[in-house]
Design a protein around this motif. Structure first.
Motif, PDB file in Angstrom:
ATOM      1  N   LEU A  67      88.116  34.814  68.505  1.00  0.00           N
ATOM      2  CA  LEU A  67      87.055  34.799  67.975  1.00  0.00           C
ATOM      3  C   LEU A  67      85.721  34.627  68.690  1.00  0.00           C
ATOM      4  O   LEU A  67      84.479  34.953  69.227  1.00  0.00           O
ATOM      5  N   GLU A  68      86.153  33.185  68.831  1.00  0.00           N
ATOM      6  CA  GLU A  68      84.882  32.893  69.741  1.00  0.00           C
ATOM      7  C   GLU A  68      84.449  33.829  70.847  1.00  0.00           C
ATOM      8  O   GLU A  68      83.315  33.831  71.931  1.00  0.00           O
ATOM      9  N   ILE A  69      85.569  34.318  72.155  1.00  0.00           N
ATOM     10  CA  ILE A  69      85.390  35.423  73.173  1.00  0.00           C
ATOM     11  C   ILE A  69      84.218  36.546  72.654  1.00  0.00           C
ATOM     12  O   ILE A  69      83.971  36.567  73.464  1.00  0.00           O
ATOM     13  N   ALA A  70      84.704  36.714  71.484  1.00  0.00           N
ATOM     14  CA  ALA A  70      83.877  37.449  70.716  1.00  0.00           C
ATOM     15  C   ALA A  70      82.189  37.365  70.113  1.00  0.00           C
ATOM     16  O   ALA A  70      81.597  38.757  69.972  1.00  0.00           O
ATOM     17  N   GLY A  71      82.046  35.711  70.250  1.00  0.00           N
ATOM     18  CA  GLY A  71      80.374  35.635  69.606  1.00  0.00           C
ATOM     19  C   GLY A  71      80.493  35.433  68.230  1.00  0.00           C
ATOM     20  O   GLY A  71      79.827  35.334  67.471  1.00  0.00           O
TER      21      GLY A  71
END
Length: 217
Positions: free
Chosen positions: A106-110
């Motif tokens: 989720l964090e990688i996807a912003g």
């Protein structure tokens, strides 16, 4: 999704064809089990469908978009947008807690709501009290539930699962199966799983057998 899909690799004895002209379509909300003996090409097929590998011939289409003929970066972007994965070996990051493992994609996807979504999905799989534990502090069944929470937190259109219950005991395997199919029903996510387990396969709406690289009924 797949048309005339073929995979050939170079082996010491010459070219070896692992998959022969596979045709396969997956509809939204569908559930498909792919079974077959070891070495029949099941994991290879799943890797091609998910864009983790590229075919020698034929095409894969994802959400109406050409997939298999894109470069690696484009395939990765499409995977992140439409797909999630659950593997037999869990693939959790050892030095991240359960909630941090779910947050990671989720964090990688912003996604700015990564922590809230991760906690929600851990709650849904019954692991909210264990959210700050590390993988080594969790049982095999708990680790697989973290992997499921991580997969479904991305709200995928397609979930690919490679032997998702293969390393679990019967009780944990049944619990993971129930989670897979309840989430499949509740969220309309297409489920494509490779399994040796006939009971798990029987839960799917469709079942295809792969033998010597050829997909039967």
């Amino acid at each position: 999704m797949a048309q005339r899909l073929t995979k050939t690799v170079i082996a010491p004895e010459g070219d070896l064809t692992l998959l022969h002209g596979i045709d396969l379509e997956i509809a939204p909300g569908d559930s498909l089990a792919i079974t077959g003996p070891s070495g029949s090409g099941k994991s290879t097929l799943l890797s091609l469908l998910a864009g983790l590998d590229v075919p020698s011939g034929g095409t894969v289409t994802l959400a109406g978009q050409p997939f298999s003929d894109q470069d690696e970066d484009t395939r990765a972007a499409l995977r992140g947008q439409y797909c999630s994965f659950v593997f037999q070996s869990f693939h959790l990051v050892a030095d991240l807690s359960a909630v941090e493992n779910v947050m990671l994609p989720l964090e990688i996807a912003g996604d700015r709501e990564a922590r809230d979504k991760a906690r929600l999905w851990l709650q849904r799989v019954g692991l909210e009290p264990r959210q700050h534990h590390f993988p080594a502090q969790l049982s095999g069944g708990e680790q697989q539930r973290v992997a499921l929470a991580r997969a479904f937190a991305m709200a995928p259109r397609v979930l690919f699962a490679d032997e998702p219950t293969g390393s679990l005991d019967r009780a944990n395997g049944e619990q993971i199966a129930e989670l897979l199919f309840s989430l499949n029903r509740d969220h309309g996510t297409a489920l494509v799983l490779v399994t040796h387990d006939p009971e798990l396969a029987a839960h799917c709406a469709r079942h295809r057998q792969l033998v010597e690289g050829r997909l039967g009924d």
